[in-house]
Motif scaffolding. Structure first.
Motif, mmCIF file in Angstrom:
data_model
loop_
_atom_site.group_PDB
_atom_site.id
_atom_site.type_symbol
_atom_site.label_atom_id
_atom_site.label_comp_id
_atom_site.label_asym_id
_atom_site.label_seq_id
_atom_site.Cartn_x
_atom_site.Cartn_y
_atom_site.Cartn_z
ATOM 1 N N ASP A 20 -52.361 67.538 68.240
ATOM 2 C CA ASP A 20 -51.578 66.402 67.736
ATOM 3 C C ASP A 20 -50.884 66.755 66.434
ATOM 4 O O ASP A 20 -49.728 66.406 66.195
ATOM 5 C CB ASP A 20 -52.487 65.189 67.512
ATOM 6 N N ASP A 21 -51.626 67.437 65.596
ATOM 7 C CA ASP A 21 -51.074 67.809 64.298
ATOM 8 C C ASP A 21 -49.858 68.727 64.479
ATOM 9 O O ASP A 21 -48.823 68.575 63.811
ATOM 10 C CB ASP A 21 -52.167 68.532 63.497
ATOM 11 N N LEU A 22 -50.008 69.670 65.410
ATOM 12 C CA LEU A 22 -48.879 70.574 65.676
ATOM 13 C C LEU A 22 -47.694 69.797 66.258
ATOM 14 O O LEU A 22 -46.536 70.061 65.931
ATOM 15 C CB LEU A 22 -49.326 71.681 66.643
ATOM 16 N N GLN A 23 -48.018 68.822 67.105
ATOM 17 C CA GLN A 23 -46.939 68.025 67.679
ATOM 18 C C GLN A 23 -46.210 67.254 66.580
ATOM 19 O O GLN A 23 -44.983 67.131 66.610
ATOM 20 C CB GLN A 23 -47.527 67.062 68.721
ATOM 21 N N GLU A 24 -46.948 66.791 65.626
ATOM 22 C CA GLU A 24 -46.327 66.065 64.515
ATOM 23 C C GLU A 24 -45.459 67.002 63.676
ATOM 24 O O GLU A 24 -44.410 66.616 63.169
ATOM 25 C CB GLU A 24 -47.409 65.390 63.659
ATOM 26 N N LYS A 25 -45.873 68.260 63.571
ATOM 27 C CA LYS A 25 -45.031 69.218 62.843
ATOM 28 C C LYS A 25 -43.704 69.421 63.567
ATOM 29 O O LYS A 25 -42.652 69.558 62.937
ATOM 30 C CB LYS A 25 -45.758 70.560 62.706
ATOM 31 N N ILE A 26 -43.781 69.456 64.879
ATOM 32 C CA ILE A 26 -42.543 69.614 65.656
ATOM 33 C C ILE A 26 -41.641 68.394 65.441
ATOM 34 O O ILE A 26 -40.430 68.530 65.220
ATOM 35 C CB ILE A 26 -42.880 69.802 67.153
ATOM 36 N N ALA A 27 -42.259 67.235 65.464
ATOM 37 C CA ALA A 27 -41.465 66.018 65.250
ATOM 38 C C ALA A 27 -40.856 66.020 63.844
ATOM 39 O O ALA A 27 -39.698 65.635 63.651
ATOM 40 C CB ALA A 27 -42.343 64.790 65.468
ATOM 41 N N ALA A 28 -41.641 66.461 62.886
ATOM 42 C CA ALA A 28 -41.130 66.511 61.510
ATOM 43 C C ALA A 28 -39.960 67.475 61.407
ATOM 44 O O ALA A 28 -38.972 67.209 60.701
ATOM 45 C CB ALA A 28 -42.258 66.941 60.563
ATOM 46 N N HIS A 29 -40.077 68.573 62.098
ATOM 47 C CA HIS A 29 -38.961 69.511 62.135
ATOM 48 C C HIS A 29 -37.691 68.822 62.647
ATOM 49 O O HIS A 29 -36.624 68.914 62.040
ATOM 50 C CB HIS A 29 -39.290 70.717 63.017
ATOM 51 N N HIS A 30 -37.835 68.139 63.778
ATOM 52 C CA HIS A 30 -36.649 67.490 64.363
ATOM 53 C C HIS A 30 -36.031 66.505 63.372
ATOM 54 O O HIS A 30 -34.816 66.466 63.204
ATOM 55 C CB HIS A 30 -37.016 66.772 65.665
ATOM 56 N N ARG A 31 -36.878 65.734 62.736
ATOM 57 C CA ARG A 31 -36.348 64.751 61.786
ATOM 58 C C ARG A 31 -35.624 65.436 60.633
ATOM 59 O O ARG A 31 -34.512 65.075 60.271
ATOM 60 C CB ARG A 31 -37.499 63.892 61.233
ATOM 61 N N TYR A 32 -36.270 66.453 60.100
ATOM 62 C CA TYR A 32 -35.722 67.089 58.903
ATOM 63 C C TYR A 32 -34.387 67.766 59.182
ATOM 64 O O TYR A 32 -33.411 67.647 58.439
ATOM 65 C CB TYR A 32 -36.728 68.124 58.367
ATOM 66 N N VAL A 33 -34.361 68.489 60.278
ATOM 67 C CA VAL A 33 -33.181 69.298 60.559
ATOM 68 C C VAL A 33 -31.980 68.402 60.867
ATOM 69 O O VAL A 33 -30.846 68.707 60.512
ATOM 70 C CB VAL A 33 -33.512 70.299 61.693
ATOM 71 N N ARG A 34 -32.261 67.249 61.473
ATOM 72 C CA ARG A 34 -31.147 66.349 61.753
ATOM 73 C C ARG A 34 -30.697 65.586 60.506
ATOM 74 O O ARG A 34 -29.538 65.198 60.392
ATOM 75 C CB ARG A 34 -31.512 65.385 62.887
ATOM 76 N N GLU A 35 -31.606 65.450 59.576
ATOM 77 C CA GLU A 35 -31.244 64.766 58.342
ATOM 78 C C GLU A 35 -30.530 65.703 57.367
ATOM 79 O O GLU A 35 -29.504 65.353 56.801
ATOM 80 C CB GLU A 35 -32.518 64.209 57.675
ATOM 81 N N TYR A 36 -31.072 66.889 57.212
ATOM 82 C CA TYR A 36 -30.563 67.764 56.146
ATOM 83 C C TYR A 36 -29.771 68.958 56.652
ATOM 84 O O TYR A 36 -29.192 69.697 55.858
ATOM 85 C CB TYR A 36 -31.730 68.251 55.273
ATOM 86 N N GLY A 37 -29.818 69.206 57.952
ATOM 87 C CA GLY A 37 -29.003 70.308 58.475
ATOM 88 C C GLY A 37 -29.572 71.669 58.144
ATOM 89 O O GLY A 37 -28.892 72.680 58.262
ATOM 90 N N GLU A 38 -30.792 71.715 57.702
ATOM 91 C CA GLU A 38 -31.452 73.005 57.532
ATOM 92 C C GLU A 38 -32.915 72.858 57.882
ATOM 93 O O GLU A 38 -33.402 71.753 58.095
ATOM 94 C CB GLU A 38 -31.232 73.571 56.122
#
Lengths: 799, 799
Positions: free
Chosen positions: A760-778
């Motif tokens: 679950d924790d790893l899945q949340e990291k993946i979700a965090a990645h998606h959020r971050y990259v779409r917000e900040y473009g990096e």
């Protein structure tokens, strides 16, 4: 231009050339048709005719005509000429001519210079156990197969680079002239330096028809052709007609003019008075009938000068008496008794027309490049080694290090190494080569231009076809080179690769063909680092394509860092008769192995990285994390790092594969690991989480015979891509550290049901990645700034 | 040519065009750089700048210049024009222009026509979750990705065939112009019929530089360029300079002239007074600086008019205040306040310059071909079915039957179906199509020529690249087609295949892109029947290449006889958004299935042929003989025949696979058989002797997840080939009946050690083959004359 004395050809001389041409035509027809009665000492009977009639007559008389005239010029001027036969289908002509000049029988003594030899010569052609129907590796004097059309002129240019004394006479059929690669290859003139390179003499042979169609260029009028080739920068010279006597006069005169122009450009340039810009090299446009001198018509249908002459102009000569008579009349029209003596030897006055020794085009060492090949002087690899400060450090652009190495290669091999690429040498971070050389450029140079020079040794043209064709020509004439290319676009030359691999396979069985240097690809700007250019630039499938070819020809290397890249490149550049594919990134990336470790690791092809895993000596790990390719290696190490944090008791082994051919069994590939060694690395029953640079199926295909294959779980490129961030590319394809760590947990038996919170924790990291990259473009800072924890573990310090 | 009134452009009009151009340039720069402050209503701050600066500025102002002028011409003349953007890297320009004309916001309403929309437009470009940096499927009005260079002009010709009212304006960069495919594609003019086809207006855009090099064509002088393109048969018109006002005048005037010439050719031809031969269509050669209107220099280094303008001309604008100021000055030089109103809408007098509705190039239905696509009218398959007289009889050329079917397709679809091929249509036995149509030919036709006509619908050029590019253009504009090619040489277009597959994958997620017809390949003259042409013509690897692409896009069919070929071809021609590969032989071959059996078999993808095996109902066989491909099928049946003779008690099952994608699991491919169905056919534990048309590894790769995979023994092409007999080709690769029968015996458990005499006997047959073929040059009579024993077995009679 006025006629010099050398341009006036004695009538008598041309009468002999005509006889020589007739002899070549006679032998060409004989190869297509006859099993016996080679000199027509008796009337043709059905049993003299081959059961299957194979071969291409249409182009052959023209090829023979050109060959005879080149012979005349070689003798008269003492030239080194090789004959590049674009219409490779005209194999019978090449074979006939090399037999006439004696080079064929020297190589193949069983095909002797007499009637018995002629009989065998005829019989073997397109016959099981005999020789192919095309100008092939088996054909003396050939460096261009010609089965697949389009590459003759590129090969010709490649052959004369750095060969100032050589002329490559390149016959281009009007069929081949329609292909894309050929249409672009006329621009080779912009890269030919009259001082240090030889010359190419293109002979565009317009016989008007392809298999069943007229040709585009054959139907163009002379004025359009003149403009087209003048526009390309040539001086087009026309020879046109069908009446032999007139044609011989025209051809001899035109060839003299062409050779005079070539000599003039070279003399001026070499005397320091070059023509400004690109010299206007001559080319010959030869219009002659398809199937020239063959049957006018058969069964009331037009043959000579029409597409029906393309292959076998008159069929069923065994069964059909009338057809057999046409064949006999046709062959007798060449007057064999006027050409061959009682024993079937070419009459001495005709044999005297051929050049002698290595000047014969079938015996030219330039067309058997291994005879001229000098070993590459290797650079000192150690000089360029990256000094590791800790595992993962420093961050280095691997290809930049290779560029430094290649600069030394240029210095040490000033006249027989070149680097080829479609305007990507700088983009691929090899720019250090420009410290010691430039890009080849013969067109005008502006004051603000950089790294351009007529004597540059980096060949850049936005045509992968030309890069490949030039390099092939360069290698086949005995030199060394490297082709650097974006990974996705190397597919443009898939088919050229095929043909070169096939060429090498056949030459290995021909002892007279001496080994040539390997064809080396550096594929940089690869699939995982084309995040900025997007989906069209993302394709790792060339490896799959390469893996289909004969195991003893092909090698594929995926060095994970700079020191391994240096070892691999250094190794590949010193091999012969192979095709080596190296895939390596150009972006700043962590460094894993010291130079010494890299040498040991690469020589083995793959190995366990003990410093990266957590297994205890003497026990089998719970899970194997394997990787091949620089980005997959980094993600795998990051996954190992995550697992160590989450599950300190999990025993993880990390395996890196540099030479993916070693994954196969030894029966499949000479580099294949023994079953024991393979099982020692991958275990017989533990899950293997394999992060692969390319399509996952390639790893399955290479390992399906291995004991532990059922436990291989491969991640790789799944055709998920777009313009995004580098790390997002791996996430889209589940090749990232988070997905790899998840896969390791899911497939490890002892963790079943016990690590759901971690998943679950790893899945949340993946979700965090998606959020971050779409917000900040990096990418997430924790990803961008991740470093291998060098303090951990006692084995962590590099040697 | 004198100036007509329509060629005089009012100064005021061109001033507005210049403003429109500035707006497009402004929006292009904004996409590369800005995340916020889109209209520069405040000074640029670091946080307004994107963290990663991606995109290609260099080509963009030229693309925008051309777009603006085409808009003017469309409005003035009410034309249908599509814009084919060869320099696909200039994505920002295409996006900017379609936003300006309103087509972008119609498709993507979230990118509204105001400041908020502009801000999103900027941000999404080359941003994760946003849009790619190239003109891509996502780009309105595009049918040419442009990430991989070389195909724009082929696409343009393909688009206008049978579209008499359409003009394809095709911008070709001077980088792309160096590629082989592009260099050959200029000859498309010889295939363009002014009566029934539209027109292509090539605009060769010479901005002088590629990534880090000058361009070959950019450095050629005007006279050489004029000759080159005159030679190709065009009327070259030059526009050259950098001063906007003068350039607008030149461009408007030149475009008017070009459009007048096009109209003139079309009117004359359509009035029955065509120009003799190939009309001299206009083309425009536009010389303008790379990065035109961008920064002159940055950090003292030349940018505008140099390769440094290729991508991002001024970098690090977040961190570097000076750079940010350069950017701000540059953007303000376009005077955004003069272009956009307070709400960020394009000012109405500029918006009025764009065409309306479907005339907008971003909204043209021709560039979203699914909107125009009419379903193909299928031919009546039953009409062409082969009537079986017994299993194996009659002997038929499968592709000849298909040719008859295709003739009907031509008749039923007189204006939206074409057949493409590199001069191999007759060779591939499709000649019956010439009963109803001809080859397209606009050059001169001689009295003795056959099957050539200006209105022919079979497109033959000796360039696989053109065949593929034309067909893609034809499909992308809503029509139907088939590309027939030698199997080995289809690798020439591997890379084009990749790009088209990628295009289709992306369009599937874009609801506004309507489905287009599938791209269908017929690969005939295949590896097993290139015995006469030899090793260079023997390569079945295209299937491997295709199998790498997304499962929902690709299909590969290996019909074993004529009735299955008809079913498969009929099916493929009616599908959409796929790439179908059909491999089928052209030589006379036995026929196995009735039309009804063929339909059932092909629909299932594979199946047991009960009449061919010896298994008893309700029991599992001892061994499975599986096959895919026509030659492997014949050899498998011959092996089954041998086994029945030798071992009448052996229970043999024969399985034929038509649709090899069905071998995969359903998770891997939508056609994949369920595990139960697969096991029901191949058993869970019996040996499977699989005779495959291609490389054996492909079958392993497709089946490695199957229960019985460890018992799969696959024969296929092992790169053993030469010029020989057809049967010898199979022997060389151990795909022949004798080797297959041996393999079946060796791997069948109950025969272990009990059939050594049979193995010896089979070995002797192989030896006899070798002796015979080398002696007589043809195959053993028992092989040549082998027939399926139709009397045997009750299930032998076809339905």
């Amino acid at each position: 231009m006025t006629l010099s004395s050398s341009q006036r050809c004695a009538e008598e001389e041309l009468r002999q050339v005509d006889r020589y041409w007739r002899a070549a035509n006679y032998l060409s027809v004989g190869q297509i048709y006859l099993m016996d009665n080679p000199l027509l000492r008796e009337p043709l009977k059905p049993e003299h005719i081959k059961p299957r009639l194979l071969g291409h007559w249409g182009t052959t008389p023209g090829l023979n005509f050109i060959y005879a005239h080149l012979n005349r010029a070689i003798c008269q001027r003492d030239l080194d000429i090789i004959y590049i036969c674009g219409p490779g289908h005209g194999g019978p002509g090449m074979v006939a001519n090399t037999w006439l000049e004696g080079s064929y029988s020297e190589i193949y003594p069983q095909i002797s210079e007499d009637a018995s030899g002629i009989q065998k010569l005829f019989r073997q052609f397109s016959f099981p156990g005999g020789i192919p129907s095309h100008a092939a590796p088996e054909t003396p004097g050939s460096i261009n197969e010609g089965g697949e059309l389009g590459y003759s002129l590129s090969h010709a240019f490649g052959a004369v680079f750095d060969n100032p004394g050589l002329i490559a006479a390149c016959v281009i059929g009007d069929g081949e002239a329609e292909t894309g690669p050929l249409a672009s290859s006329w621009h080779g003139n912009k890269f030919l330096n009259p001082v240090r390179d030889g010359a190419v003499l293109p002979v565009l042979h317009l016989n008007g028809y392809k298999i069943a169609n007229p040709t585009i260029l054959g139907r163009m009028n002379d004025e359009d052709l003149r403009q087209l080739f003048s526009g390309y920068g040539y001086e087009p010279l026309f020879v046109s007609g069908h009446e032999p006597e007139q044609m011989h006069i025209q051809m001899a005169r035109t060839l003299n003019i062409a050779l005079d122009i070539i000599k003039d450009h070279q003399l001026r340039a070499r005397a320091g008075r070059p023509t400004k810009g690109v010299p206007r090299w001559p080319m010959i446009i030869l219009r002659s009938p398809k199937g020239w001198t063959g049957p006018q018509s058969v069964d009331g249908k037009k043959v000579e000068g029409f597409w029906r002459a393309h292959q076998v102009p008159v069929s069923s000569c065994r069964e059909n008496d009338e057809h057999r008579q046409i064949l006999e009349n046709w062959m007798r029209s060449y007057q064999p008794d006027d050409l061959f003596d009682e024993q079937g030897r070419l009459k001495p006055e005709l044999r005297a027309l051929a050049p002698q020794g290595d000047k014969r085009m079938g015996a030219s060492p330039f067309a058997n490049g291994g005879r001229l090949r000098r070993e590459l002087v290797p650079a000192e690899r150690a000089k360029f080694a990256v000094e590791l400060t800790s595992r993962g450090e420093p961050q280095v652009q691997s290809t930049e290090m290779l560029g430094r190495y290649l600069a030394d290669i240029f210095t040490l091999n000033p006249d027989n190494f070149r680097l080829f690429g479609p305007d990507e040498t700088a983009s691929n971070r090899l720019s250090d080569v420009f410290d010691v050389t430039n890009r080849t450029w013969l067109e005008d140079i502006e004051p603000y231009d950089e790294q351009l020079a007529a004597d540059g040794r980096v060949m850049e043209i936005l045509s992968e076809h030309q890069c490949q064709g030039w390099l092939e020509g360069y290698l086949l004439t005995g030199r060394h080179g490297l082709f650097n290319c974006y990974e996705a676009f190397i597919h443009i030359v898939d088919s050229m690769f095929n043909q070169h691999a096939k060429w090498l396979k056949v030459t290995r069985k021909l002892p007279w063909r001496k080994p040539i240097s390997s064809l080396n690809y550096l594929l940089s700007s690869h699939v995982w680092r084309q995040d900025h250019n997007g989906y069209s630039h993302q394709d790792p499938g060339f490896m799959d394509h390469v893996a289909n070819k004969k195991a003893d020809i092909v090698r594929i290397y995926l060095p994970p860092d700079a020191n391994t890249l240096l070892w691999v490149a250094d190794h590949c550049l010193q091999t012969w008769d192979r095709i080596n594919v190296i895939v390596a990134g150009k972006q700043p990336a962590p460094q894993w192995l010291s130079a010494e470790e890299a040498a040991e690791h690469c020589a083995a092809g793959m190995g366990i990285w003990p410093w990266a895993g957590t297994e205890q000596d003497g026990t089998e790990p719970d899970v194997v994390l394997a990787c091949a390719g620089d980005v997959p290696t980094m993600e795998t190490l990051a996954a190992a790092d995550l697992l160590r944090e989450y599950l300190p008791d999990l025993s993880v082994r990390v395996v890196n594969v540099v030479d993916i051919m070693a994954l196969q069994t030894r029966e499949q590939h000479p580099h294949g690991l023994s079953a024991e060694a393979f099982d020692g690395i991958f275990t017989q029953n533990k899950p293997v989480i394999f992060a692969f640079h390319g399509y996952p199926s390639l790893i399955h295909r290479l390992t399906y015979q291995r004991n532990n294959h059922r436990n291989f779980h491969v991640s790789g490129f799944m055709e998920e891509g777009t313009t995004t961030t580098p790390f997002d590319m791996t996430v889209l394809n589940k090749l990232d550290r988070f997905h790899l760590a998840q896969a390791a947990i899911v497939h490890t038996e002892k963790l079943q049901g016990k690590a759901d919170d971690i998943l679950d924790d790893l899945q949340e990291k993946i979700a965090a990645h998606h959020r971050y990259v779409r917000e900040y473009g990096e990418d997430l800072p924790e990803v961008r700034n991740w470093k291998w924890p060098s303090q951990q573990g006692s084995g962590g310090a590099p040697e």
